[in-house]
Design an enzyme around this catalytic site. Structure first.
Site, mmCIF file in Angstrom:
data_model
loop_
_atom_site.group_PDB
_atom_site.id
_atom_site.type_symbol
_atom_site.label_atom_id
_atom_site.label_comp_id
_atom_site.label_asym_id
_atom_site.label_seq_id
_atom_site.Cartn_x
_atom_site.Cartn_y
_atom_site.Cartn_z
ATOM 1 N N LYS A 1 0.846 -1.206 0.000
ATOM 2 C CA LYS A 1 0.000 0.000 0.000
ATOM 3 C C LYS A 1 0.878 1.252 0.000
ATOM 4 O O LYS A 1 1.934 1.269 0.650
ATOM 5 C CB LYS A 1 -0.900 -0.034 1.242
ATOM 6 C CG LYS A 1 -1.923 1.084 1.323
ATOM 7 C CD LYS A 1 -2.753 0.932 2.597
ATOM 8 C CE LYS A 1 -3.796 2.016 2.744
ATOM 9 N NZ LYS A 1 -4.576 1.874 3.998
ATOM 10 N N SER B 1 -9.348 1.849 3.317
ATOM 11 C CA SER B 1 -8.532 2.616 2.404
ATOM 12 C C SER B 1 -7.537 1.798 1.584
ATOM 13 O O SER B 1 -7.001 2.309 0.594
ATOM 14 C CB SER B 1 -7.759 3.689 3.175
ATOM 15 O OG SER B 1 -6.882 3.097 4.116
ATOM 16 N N SER C 1 -9.428 -0.594 7.376
ATOM 17 C CA SER C 1 -8.911 -0.386 6.015
ATOM 18 C C SER C 1 -8.290 -1.602 5.348
ATOM 19 O O SER C 1 -8.038 -1.572 4.146
ATOM 20 C CB SER C 1 -7.892 0.754 6.024
ATOM 21 O OG SER C 1 -8.554 1.977 6.196
#
Lengths: 480, 67
Positions: free
Chosen positions: A82, A157, A181
């Protein structure tokens, strides 16, 4: 190279083949890179593809394995990271305009550990701006699309990470989870998502301002429970660079998988917290999952968490001031480089009194103790991961979904309603895994969370693996 | 709350419009309402949680509560 189908591939299956030299890490990496080039333009899972570094790492892995220096189950395994986790020499934007050109000169501890384990990093994945939201509609880098239906959000996210795993653009991905997330996109994209105990995995190298301090975790997205366990075994453990990391010994996470779950008790939190907004399709899938756990010999028991209704307040009172302490300098210098919605939220956060923050930390401890008490009578707690399957991008832009003849707003007083079911396990820091427990009538994945006492990830893996083995949901792949 | 937002607007030089000040003030008011119930909880004897440590025993208050 032995013919392999990337879509059905798992780390657990391929690692032994790599060790036996039946699969070439270099060819495997090249196949993933080709697939990324073909599918990423439509899915927008990756923000950066580190092709040269990936090929070099794969070549190195192959050389080492050929010489008999096999490092372990992640050697030669293609990963994605990420984009709010620092990667040396590779842009780390946190999905923001402000950090668009930031190239760290260091690796996050988890990245360092993955590299040490011989993993191959294919690139950095798209995410919600500053990890402050859960739809991955990013105004600066574009929206990541759900591979099961590209008109829908992947969640967030860590949206790009979930898309990358679900679409077989890597074998596993590292994400971050301060409000769900990792688990939220795992649920919406039909992957497994693990948020370990707070402190189990070092968060050194996480971009400040993307997760706060007291509720933030690094997590893993992968195709199976076993793959999560294999990755956790490599990245967990104390880190001197992270004062909140724990020195609890790292056990063998593979061992508990396969131990029968007969006689274990799964707690279901009563009082309606998880009924708020719950759609019929998710309710039915979750009920079926409970039936399956019972078929496996588990029992269910209702449990009471007296201060459960305070979870949204605790989450907001913790994360907002913590995030603001990191954003303050940008708020003073580059306020218009945030999207308007995020800017307004951050400014409102500046008005939270210190008394609220400290009181929340005290109440949070009380809540943790209530969960500890509940765990005296059950071994795990189960709950749906989200109240709905993936909303459309249009739903998110207008702010609500329609389900069962009702309108359900995607934001409420506490902020983001899509995280309501996941935040109890951020506020408490409890290890929690999301696994696929069914599909909606329109073919969208639905997730179930399993939570265990602190540092008992093994129990999660035991129950989640037993469920996974008894069902076929994880074997479905999106048509791309 | 609007006055507080206006003060921040000057201090941080946000250059917020009146409409934006309204939006932020409304969010801050909603948050204040959300946090209110936290002050109704008896946290006597409870220290803040900063790190999870299996070795830390429960507080006296909770032990009493259990009885």
């Amino acid at each position: 190279m032995k013919a392999v189908d990337l879509e059905g591939l798992t780390i657990g299956e391929i690692a032994p083949l790599i060790r036996k030299k039946q699969i070439s890490p270099l060819e495997l990496t090249r196949r993933y890179l080709d697939r990324i080039k073909t599918l990423n333009p439509a899915l927008n899972a990756y923000l950066a593809i580190t092709e040269e570094d990936a090929v070099a790492a794969a070549r190195r892995a192959e050389r080492e394995i050929d010489k008999g220096n096999y490092r372990g189950p992640l050697h030669g395994i293609p990963f994605s990271i990420k984009d709010n986790i620092a990667t040396k020499g590779v842009t780390t934007t946190a999905g923001s305009k402000i950090l668009a050109d930031w190239v760290p000169d260091f690796d996050a501890t988890v990245v360092e550990r993955l590299k040490k384990a011989g993993a191959v990093i294919l690139g950095k994945t798209n995410m919600h701006e500053w990890a402050k939201g859960s739809n991955s509609i990013n105004p600066f880098y574009g929206t990541s699309h759900n591979p099961w239906d590209t008109t829908r959000i992947p969640g967030g996210s860590s949206g790009g990470s979930a898309v990358a795993v679900a679409a077989s653009l890597c074998l596993a991905s590292l994400g971050t989870d301060s409000a769900g997330s990792v688990r939220n996109p795992a649920s919406l994209c039909g992957t497994v998502g693990l948020k370990p105990t707070l402190g189990r995995v070092s968060v050194f190298g996480g971009v400040p301002g993307t997760g706060g301090y007291t509720v933030n975790h690094f997590g893993i997205l992968a195709k199976t429970v076993k793959d999560c366990a294999l990755v956790l075994g490599q990245i967990a453990g104390h880190d001197l660079k992270d004062p909140l990391s724990s020195d609890e010994p790292v056990p063998n996470y593979i061992k508990p998988m396969g131990i029968p779950v007969k006689g274990m008790k799964a707690g279901i939190i009563e009082g309606g917290y998880f009924d708020e907004g719950l759609t019929g399709e998710v309710r039915r899938a979750f009920d079926e999952a409970l039936k399956m756990l019972k078929t496996l010999g588990m029992k269910t028991q209702e449990i009471t968490i007296p201060h459960m209704n305070l979870v949204p307040a605790l989450q907001a009172a913790s994360t907002r001031p913590e995030a603001n302490s990191d954003h303050d300098r940008y708020l003073r210098t580059r306020p218009r480089d945030y999207s308007p919605g995020l800017l307004y939220g951050l400014i409102a956060g500046l008005l939270i009194p210190a008394l609220v923050y400290v009181t929340a930390q005290r109440v949070r401890r009380l809540l943790c103790q209530e969960f500890d008490t509940a765990f005296e009578s059950v071994q795990v707690i189960v709950a749906p991961t989200l109240f709905t399957p993936a909303p459309t991008i249009e739903d998110c832009n207008r702010g609500y979904i329609e389900a069962d003849g009702k309108r359900i707003n995607l934001a409420d007083r506490a902020g983001n309603f899509l995280t309501r079911y996941t935040i109890p396990f951020n506020v408490t820091g409890l290890p929690t895994i999301s696994i696929c427990c069914g599909f909606s009538s329109s073919g969208l994945p639905i997730g179930m969370q399993i939570s265990a006492p602190s540092f008992q990830e093994g129990k999660l893996f035991q129950v989640a693996h037993a469920y996974e083995r008894a069902t076929e949901w994880h074997k479905r792949t999106p048509q791309l | 709350m609007k006055d507080a937002v206006r003060k921040l607007n000057v201090e941080y030089r946000f250059n917020l419009s009146d409409q934006e000040i309204d939006v932020v003030a409304k969010q801050a008011e909603e948050a204040a309402l959300l946090f209110q119930p936290l002050f109704e909880v008896d946290v006597t004897g409870i220290t803040p949680l900063t790190k999870i440590d299996k070795r830390v025993k429960r507080t006296v208050a909770i032990k009493k509560g259990k009885k």
